[in-house]
Enzyme design. Structure first.
Site, PDB file in Angstrom:
ATOM      1  N   HIS A  46       0.825  -1.219   0.000  1.00 47.77           N
ATOM      2  CA  HIS A  46       0.000   0.000   0.000  1.00 47.77           C
ATOM      3  C   HIS A  46       0.856   1.265   0.000  1.00 47.77           C
ATOM      4  O   HIS A  46       0.357   2.356   0.283  1.00 47.77           O
ATOM      5  CB  HIS A  46      -0.970  -0.002   1.204  1.00 47.77           C
ATOM      6  N   CYS A  53       4.447  21.143  -5.504  1.00 48.40           N
ATOM      7  CA  CYS A  53       5.755  20.661  -5.964  1.00 48.40           C
ATOM      8  C   CYS A  53       6.759  21.816  -5.965  1.00 48.40           C
ATOM      9  O   CYS A  53       6.454  22.890  -6.500  1.00 48.40           O
ATOM     10  CB  CYS A  53       5.590  20.087  -7.365  1.00 48.40           C
ATOM     11  N   GLY A  72      -1.606  -9.454  12.690  1.00 48.49           N
ATOM     12  CA  GLY A  72      -2.192  -8.131  12.887  1.00 48.49           C
ATOM     13  C   GLY A  72      -2.916  -7.558  11.693  1.00 48.49           C
ATOM     14  O   GLY A  72      -2.873  -6.355  11.469  1.00 48.49           O
ATOM     15  N   ASN A  92      -3.140 -12.907  16.096  1.00 47.05           N
ATOM     16  CA  ASN A  92      -4.165 -11.856  16.128  1.00 47.05           C
ATOM     17  C   ASN A  92      -5.067 -12.134  17.327  1.00 47.05           C
ATOM     18  O   ASN A  92      -5.565 -13.256  17.464  1.00 47.05           O
ATOM     19  CB  ASN A  92      -4.982 -11.893  14.817  1.00 47.05           C
TER      20      ASN A  92
HETATM   21  P1  OAD Z   1      -7.230  -3.511  10.280  1.00 46.54           P
HETATM   22  O1  OAD Z   1      -7.414  -2.331  11.151  1.00 46.54           O
HETATM   23  O2  OAD Z   1      -8.309  -3.866   9.322  1.00 46.54           O
HETATM   24  O3  OAD Z   1      -6.990  -4.798  11.177  1.00 46.54           O
HETATM   25  C1  OAD Z   1      -6.088  -4.788  12.241  1.00 46.54           C
HETATM   26  C2  OAD Z   1      -6.056  -6.179  12.829  1.00 46.54           C
HETATM   27  O4  OAD Z   1      -5.046  -6.219  13.818  1.00 46.54           O
HETATM   28  C3  OAD Z   1      -7.352  -6.620  13.485  1.00 46.54           C
HETATM   29  O5  OAD Z   1      -7.686  -7.930  13.027  1.00 46.54           O
HETATM   30  C4  OAD Z   1      -7.007  -6.644  14.978  1.00 46.54           C
HETATM   31  O6  OAD Z   1      -7.694  -7.672  15.681  1.00 46.54           O
HETATM   32  C5  OAD Z   1      -5.531  -6.923  14.954  1.00 46.54           C
HETATM   33  N1  OAD Z   1      -4.762  -6.419  16.097  1.00 46.54           N
HETATM   34  C6  OAD Z   1      -5.006  -5.338  16.889  1.00 46.54           C
HETATM   35  N2  OAD Z   1      -4.025  -5.155  17.788  1.00 46.54           N
HETATM   36  C7  OAD Z   1      -3.125  -6.156  17.566  1.00 46.54           C
HETATM   37  C8  OAD Z   1      -1.869  -6.518  18.150  1.00 46.54           C
HETATM   38  N3  OAD Z   1      -1.346  -5.803  19.138  1.00 46.54           N
HETATM   39  N4  OAD Z   1      -1.205  -7.583  17.659  1.00 46.54           N
HETATM   40  C9  OAD Z   1      -1.736  -8.331  16.647  1.00 46.54           C
HETATM   41  N5  OAD Z   1      -2.906  -8.034  16.040  1.00 46.54           N
HETATM   42  C10 OAD Z   1      -3.592  -6.964  16.487  1.00 46.54           C
HETATM   43  O7  OAD Z   1      -5.825  -3.304   9.546  1.00 46.54           O
HETATM   44  P2  OAD Z   1      -5.291  -3.947   8.204  1.00 46.54           P
HETATM   45  O8  OAD Z   1      -5.704  -5.371   8.087  1.00 46.54           O
HETATM   46  O9  OAD Z   1      -3.859  -3.623   8.127  1.00 46.54           O
HETATM   47  O10 OAD Z   1      -5.460   0.199   3.346  1.00 46.54           O
HETATM   48  O11 OAD Z   1      -6.064  -3.089   7.116  1.00 46.54           O
HETATM   49  C11 OAD Z   1      -5.762  -3.259   5.790  1.00 46.54           C
HETATM   50  C12 OAD Z   1      -5.889  -2.006   5.002  1.00 46.54           C
HETATM   51  O12 OAD Z   1      -7.148  -1.398   5.252  1.00 46.54           O
HETATM   52  C13 OAD Z   1      -4.911  -0.896   5.374  1.00 46.54           C
HETATM   53  O13 OAD Z   1      -3.635  -1.081   4.791  1.00 46.54           O
HETATM   54  C14 OAD Z   1      -5.582   0.285   4.765  1.00 46.54           C
HETATM   55  C15 OAD Z   1      -7.020   0.029   5.154  1.00 46.54           C
HETATM   56  O14 OAD Z   1      -7.954   0.412   4.230  1.00 46.54           O
HETATM   57  C16 OAD Z   1      -5.217   1.315   2.615  1.00 46.54           C
HETATM   58  O15 OAD Z   1      -5.027   2.391   3.135  1.00 46.54           O
HETATM   59  C17 OAD Z   1      -5.197   1.085   1.136  1.00 46.54           C
END
Ligand code: OAD
Length: 260
Positions: free
Chosen positions: A129, A158, A199, A225
């Site tokens: 991303h 810019c 995560g 997770n």
């Molecule tokens: P999410 O916010 O969707 O998910 C975060 C996950 O981390 C959840 O499943 C939580 O349960 C878990 N979590 C929370 N604290 C934690 C910890 N301390 N250790 C392990 N796990 C933990 O985030 P992403 O999956 O990264 O995209 O989201 C994906 C994308 O959605 C992001 O990159 C962004 C967003 O839209 C763009 O900006 C294009």
């Protein structure tokens, strides 16, 4: 669970020590241990229905908004950058770098734009991303790297042509960066021998796909997770732990085996 089950930890360290190809997938949860907000779940950025500008955050942070109303889009990008600014890599990021050092065929696929894997020293890294610290001009070929957005006009112009600068991140409804996609395809075609998902809510198909492939090919996989996700049932092992408590344990166990 407050620590990885010892038998599973031993088995996964053994698998990792023998694996030439490892894929670690990370999301906002690993950076939650550095104090950054996640996108979904409790305290997540997308939990509120609307932004203060009365549009959903997915609309505020979209490619269309960057084109039609860059000031509004930039306002929310700057908020994300501001949250990242004080954050430093945590023991989870460091553990991934240690695993990469111990197993040279280990790659990390991250959705995070915060640059914390790079700060921890990870080199075989796919930032699918993008990275909020890289800015480029939407008009000319200028690009620059900024440690932070302190003192930056929002939206920034810019320095060469006064066109709109934007961060090198994937906004909603935008394509993934081609080089990152090609690297990922190469890794998937070679076939990781261990897949670890940490995560992430695995909201996107290209993030869940390696866990599906591992399941289909009988390859060991681990999910770290505290919450259940769409890939939880696919994982051979599941540790409902924080990244910063689970990953160092795995790196320690692997190091003990490799150095033995
Ligand atoms: P999410 O916010 O969707 O998910 C975060 C996950 O981390 C959840 O499943 C939580 O349960 C878990 N979590 C929370 N604290 C934690 C910890 N301390 N250790 C392990 N796990 C933990 O985030 P992403 O999956 O990264 O995209 O989201 C994906 C994308 O959605 C992001 O990159 C962004 C967003 O839209 C763009 O900006 C294009």
């Amino acid at each position: 669970m407050s620590a990885p089950p010892p038998d599973e930890l031993r088995e996964l360290a053994r698998v990792a020590a023998a694996a030439d190809r490892i894929l670690i997938i990370t999301g906002a949860g690993i950076s939650a241990d550095s104090g950054l907000p996640t996108y979904r779940g409790i305290g997540g950025l997308y939990v509120r229905e609307q932004t203060a500008d009365a549009v959903p955050i997915e609309v505020a942070l979209s490619g269309e908004m960057m084109r039609d109303d860059p000031a509004l889009c930039w306002k929310y990008i700057a908020q994300i950058e501001n949250a990242c600014r004080a954050a430093v890599a945590n023991p989870g990021h460091v553990a991934i770098r240690r695993i990469e050092t111990l197993r040279p065929g280990c790659w990390t696929l991250t959705q995070n734009v915060d640059g914390l894997h790079r700060a921890a020293g990870s080199q075989r890294l796919i930032e699918i991303h993008g990275n909020v610290q890289r800015l480029y001009c939407t008009v000319c070929a200028h690009s620059e790297r900024r440690a932070d957005f302190e003192g930056l006009d929002i939206p920034p112009a810019c320095p060469r042509c006064a066109g709109l600068l934007r961060p090198d991140v994937v906004l909603f409804n935008e394509m993934l960066p081609e080089p990152a996609v090609e690297t990922l395809h190469g890794i998937m075609a070679a076939g990781p021998q261990l897949v670890i998902s940490v995560g992430t809510s695995s909201a996107f198909p290209y993030i869940a796909a390696p866990m599906w492939q591992a399941r289909e090919q009988g390859v060991p996989s681990l999910e770290i997770n505290p919450d259940i996700t769409p890939v939880s049932d696919l994982a051979r092992y599941r540790w409902p732990l924080r990244a910063a408590e689970a990953l160092p344990a795995l790196a320690d166990a692997l190091e003990a085996l490799v150095r033995a």
